[in-house]
Design a protein around this motif. Structure first.
Motif, PDB file in Angstrom:
ATOM      1  N   LEU A  52      -4.806  15.051  19.192  1.00 16.09           N
ATOM      2  CA  LEU A  52      -5.539  14.367  18.121  1.00 16.09           C
ATOM      3  C   LEU A  52      -4.555  13.602  17.247  1.00 16.09           C
ATOM      4  O   LEU A  52      -3.528  14.148  16.833  1.00 16.09           O
ATOM      5  CB  LEU A  52      -6.299  15.390  17.278  1.00 16.09           C
ATOM      6  N   PHE A  53      -4.882  12.329  16.993  1.00 16.78           N
ATOM      7  CA  PHE A  53      -4.088  11.520  16.059  1.00 16.78           C
ATOM      8  C   PHE A  53      -5.010  11.050  14.949  1.00 16.78           C
ATOM      9  O   PHE A  53      -6.024  10.402  15.217  1.00 16.78           O
ATOM     10  CB  PHE A  53      -3.438  10.326  16.752  1.00 16.78           C
ATOM     11  N   LEU A  54      -4.642  11.340  13.712  1.00 17.10           N
ATOM     12  CA  LEU A  54      -5.474  11.043  12.551  1.00 17.10           C
ATOM     13  C   LEU A  54      -4.828   9.936  11.717  1.00 17.10           C
ATOM     14  O   LEU A  54      -3.803  10.138  11.072  1.00 17.10           O
ATOM     15  CB  LEU A  54      -5.622  12.310  11.704  1.00 17.10           C
ATOM     16  N   GLY A  55      -5.429   8.737  11.779  1.00 13.96           N
ATOM     17  CA  GLY A  55      -4.935   7.635  10.963  1.00 13.96           C
ATOM     18  C   GLY A  55      -4.240   6.534  11.728  1.00 13.96           C
ATOM     19  O   GLY A  55      -3.225   5.993  11.279  1.00 13.96           O
ATOM     20  N   ASP A  56      -4.779   6.174  12.892  1.00 10.71           N
ATOM     21  CA  ASP A  56      -4.217   5.069  13.678  1.00 10.71           C
ATOM     22  C   ASP A  56      -4.652   3.754  13.041  1.00 10.71           C
ATOM     23  O   ASP A  56      -5.600   3.099  13.476  1.00 10.71           O
ATOM     24  CB  ASP A  56      -4.696   5.163  15.125  1.00 10.71           C
ATOM     25  N   ILE A  57      -3.926   3.376  11.990  1.00 11.63           N
ATOM     26  CA  ILE A  57      -4.299   2.247  11.145  1.00 11.63           C
ATOM     27  C   ILE A  57      -3.145   1.250  11.113  1.00 11.63           C
ATOM     28  O   ILE A  57      -2.020   1.603  10.761  1.00 11.63           O
ATOM     29  CB  ILE A  57      -4.629   2.729   9.715  1.00 11.63           C
ATOM     30  N   LYS A  58      -3.426   0.008  11.494  1.00  9.48           N
ATOM     31  CA  LYS A  58      -2.393  -1.015  11.512  1.00  9.48           C
ATOM     32  C   LYS A  58      -2.002  -1.420  10.089  1.00  9.48           C
ATOM     33  O   LYS A  58      -2.790  -1.310   9.155  1.00  9.48           O
ATOM     34  CB  LYS A  58      -2.876  -2.250  12.282  1.00  9.48           C
ATOM     35  N   ASP A  59      -0.785  -1.949   9.971  1.00  6.39           N
ATOM     36  CA  ASP A  59      -0.287  -2.374   8.670  1.00  6.39           C
ATOM     37  C   ASP A  59      -1.176  -3.442   8.050  1.00  6.39           C
ATOM     38  O   ASP A  59      -1.400  -3.456   6.841  1.00  6.39           O
ATOM     39  CB  ASP A  59       1.150  -2.894   8.818  1.00  6.39           C
ATOM     40  N   ILE A  60      -1.714  -4.331   8.885  1.00  6.21           N
ATOM     41  CA  ILE A  60      -2.558  -5.398   8.359  1.00  6.21           C
ATOM     42  C   ILE A  60      -3.871  -4.840   7.811  1.00  6.21           C
ATOM     43  O   ILE A  60      -4.519  -5.450   6.953  1.00  6.21           O
ATOM     44  CB  ILE A  60      -2.831  -6.467   9.452  1.00  6.21           C
ATOM     45  N   GLU A  61      -4.274  -3.669   8.291  1.00 12.98           N
ATOM     46  CA  GLU A  61      -5.491  -3.031   7.805  1.00 12.98           C
ATOM     47  C   GLU A  61      -5.240  -2.265   6.506  1.00 12.98           C
ATOM     48  O   GLU A  61      -6.067  -2.286   5.591  1.00 12.98           O
ATOM     49  CB  GLU A  61      -6.025  -2.058   8.859  1.00 12.98           C
ATOM     50  N   CYS A  62      -4.100  -1.578   6.468  1.00 14.98           N
ATOM     51  CA  CYS A  62      -3.733  -0.816   5.270  1.00 14.98           C
ATOM     52  C   CYS A  62      -2.284  -0.375   5.403  1.00 14.98           C
ATOM     53  O   CYS A  62      -1.916   0.255   6.397  1.00 14.98           O
ATOM     54  CB  CYS A  62      -4.644   0.410   5.116  1.00 14.98           C
ATOM     55  N   HIS A  63      -1.438  -0.710   4.426  1.00 13.58           N
ATOM     56  CA  HIS A  63      -0.054  -0.256   4.458  1.00 13.58           C
ATOM     57  C   HIS A  63      -0.011   1.260   4.528  1.00 13.58           C
ATOM     58  O   HIS A  63      -0.822   1.951   3.894  1.00 13.58           O
ATOM     59  CB  HIS A  63       0.710  -0.728   3.223  1.00 13.58           C
ATOM     60  N   ILE A  64       0.946   1.786   5.268  1.00 13.38           N
ATOM     61  CA  ILE A  64       1.027   3.230   5.444  1.00 13.38           C
ATOM     62  C   ILE A  64       1.159   3.956   4.104  1.00 13.38           C
ATOM     63  O   ILE A  64       0.636   5.052   3.928  1.00 13.38           O
ATOM     64  CB  ILE A  64       2.200   3.602   6.386  1.00 13.38           C
ATOM     65  N   SER A  65       1.805   3.338   3.137  1.00 11.65           N
ATOM     66  CA  SER A  65       1.992   3.969   1.830  1.00 11.65           C
ATOM     67  C   SER A  65       0.677   4.141   1.083  1.00 11.65           C
ATOM     68  O   SER A  65       0.596   4.914   0.125  1.00 11.65           O
ATOM     69  CB  SER A  65       2.955   3.152   0.975  1.00 11.65           C
ATOM     70  N   ARG A  66      -0.375   3.433   1.514  1.00 13.19           N
ATOM     71  CA  ARG A  66      -1.649   3.463   0.805  1.00 13.19           C
ATOM     72  C   ARG A  66      -2.744   4.220   1.560  1.00 13.19           C
ATOM     73  O   ARG A  66      -3.898   4.244   1.126  1.00 13.19           O
ATOM     74  CB  ARG A  66      -2.123   2.027   0.540  1.00 13.19           C
ATOM     75  N   ILE A  67      -2.381   4.822   2.685  1.00 19.15           N
ATOM     76  CA  ILE A  67      -3.375   5.573   3.453  1.00 19.15           C
ATOM     77  C   ILE A  67      -3.621   6.925   2.781  1.00 19.15           C
ATOM     78  O   ILE A  67      -2.730   7.768   2.706  1.00 19.15           O
ATOM     79  CB  ILE A  67      -2.919   5.788   4.907  1.00 19.15           C
ATOM     80  N   SER A  68      -4.826   7.127   2.295  1.00 19.01           N
ATOM     81  CA  SER A  68      -5.173   8.392   1.666  1.00 19.01           C
ATOM     82  C   SER A  68      -5.227   9.500   2.716  1.00 19.01           C
ATOM     83  O   SER A  68      -5.625   9.275   3.857  1.00 19.01           O
ATOM     84  CB  SER A  68      -6.526   8.291   0.964  1.00 19.01           C
ATOM     85  N   GLN A  69      -4.829  10.707   2.289  1.00 18.49           N
ATOM     86  CA  GLN A  69      -4.894  11.833   3.209  1.00 18.49           C
ATOM     87  C   GLN A  69      -5.350  13.080   2.469  1.00 18.49           C
ATOM     88  O   GLN A  69      -5.615  13.043   1.265  1.00 18.49           O
ATOM     89  CB  GLN A  69      -3.544  12.069   3.899  1.00 18.49           C
TER      90      GLN A  69
END
Length: 332
Positions: free
Chosen positions: A103-120
């Motif tokens: 399981l991988f949680l948060g496969d989000i590209k930089d253009i979609e959301c910078h990694i520093s801003r991904i809520s967890q």
């Protein structure tokens, strides 16, 4: 931290297949033949479903009892919404998802959301609910909602099947580092922590890595990555005398602000000639130190990656080239 220009291409040795939008689900692969990605790209014109709605269609149209790998893509607005609803949806199907191993949680590209801003949020309920899970990956920054900080949590736990744990972060909280270190993970072979920078929430100190570096709770660890750190020199110095290193095949201290001081400290510690690979790519090492590393390790058969990658260097007025580490590790 490297920006993420694309989504995961595979997981658990399986090619990624993004579950389609409504009306396009003909010709789906066999449930156990793909790593199923749930979540469409942000900003798509046809983006009409919430993540949980797509998951509802997925579990209705696919025999999820045979699914081995799941990739969670973007949910709602990850800058101000953590994946609690996603986790609850997965937990509700724990009995049917009996074959789930990765399981991988948060496969989000930089253009979609910078990694520093991904809520967890706290991701350990996933491990508790899936005792046979072998791989867990998480991408995490921190967001805010109604004044509340939405950041990663990882309280200590025991899990007997987990073989690989990856936490990709722009700034890893001390509590998470200590939580991983205090966890009993007897099957873990691969640990990859992106430590990050203080500007993005990293409040850990190198001393917080002590339990990991001792290896006492990680008897099968063979691949250790402690990377993407603005404290990379201090990390390297701590690794130089760490008991866990003697059992490693791969040591990865890449993507951070590693300078000659850290590399020399690493070479001055315990022998590293038993390693199969030492990965120091994205570094600020001088040519003499790069030569010393190669001269010490390559004759013993160690694969060494010293690629400077996109580390920033600057040329002084006299032509001297020196590292520019004032910007921190990499782009967040």
């Amino acid at each position: 931290m490297r920006t993420h220009d694309d989504h995961l291409k595979e997981l658990y040795g399986l090619p990624t297949f993004t579950f389609p939008v409504p009306g396009e689900t003909a010709g789906l692969p066999e449930p156990d033949a793909a790593a199923w990605r749930i979540g469409h790209e942000r900003w798509e014109e046809e983006e009409e479903e919430m993540w949980i709605e797509t998951f509802d269609r997925f579990r209705a149209e696919v025999d999820i009892s045979r699914v081995r790998a799941l990739i969670v893509g973007i949910w709602d607005d990850p800058e101000d919404t953590d994946p609690s609803e996603v986790i609850e949806g997965l937990l509700a199907e724990r009995d049917r998802l009996r074959s789930l191993r990765s399981l991988f949680l948060g496969d989000i590209k930089d253009i979609e959301c910078h990694i520093s801003r991904i809520s967890q949020t706290d991701v350990t309920p996933l491990l508790t609910a899936f005792p046979l899970l072998e791989e867990l990956g998480v991408r995490a920054g921190w967001g805010t909602s109604l004044g509340e900080t939405l950041t990663l949590d990882f309280p200590a736990l025991r899990h007997d099947a987990l073989r690989s744990l990856t936490v990709q972060s722009a700034g890893l909280p001390a509590d998470v580092v200590r939580g991983v270190g205090a966890s009993e993970l007897p099957a873990l072979e691969h640990l990859d922590l992106w430590l990050g920078a203080t500007d993005y929430g990293a409040d850990h100190e190198v001393a917080d890595l002590e339990s990991i570096l001792s290896g006492a709770r990680l008897p099968r660890l063979r691949h250790l990555a402690l990377r993407n750190s603005e404290l990379q020199d201090e990390v390297a110095a701590a690794v130089a005398s760490a008991p866990v290193v003697a059992r490693l095949d791969v040591l990865d201290l890449s993507d951070g602000a590693l300078t000659d001081d850290g590399a020399i400290a690493l070479l001055s510690g315990q022998p590293l000639t038993h390693l199969k690979k030492l990965d120091l790519h994205h570094n600020y090492l001088s040519e003499p130190v790069r030569h010393r590393i190669r001269e010490t390790l390559e004759p013993a058969g160690v694969e060494v990656n010293l690629d400077r990658s996109d580390a920033e260097w600057e040329e002084d007025a006299d032509g001297t080239v020196s590292p520019n580490i004032s910007v921190g590790p990499l782009s967040y």
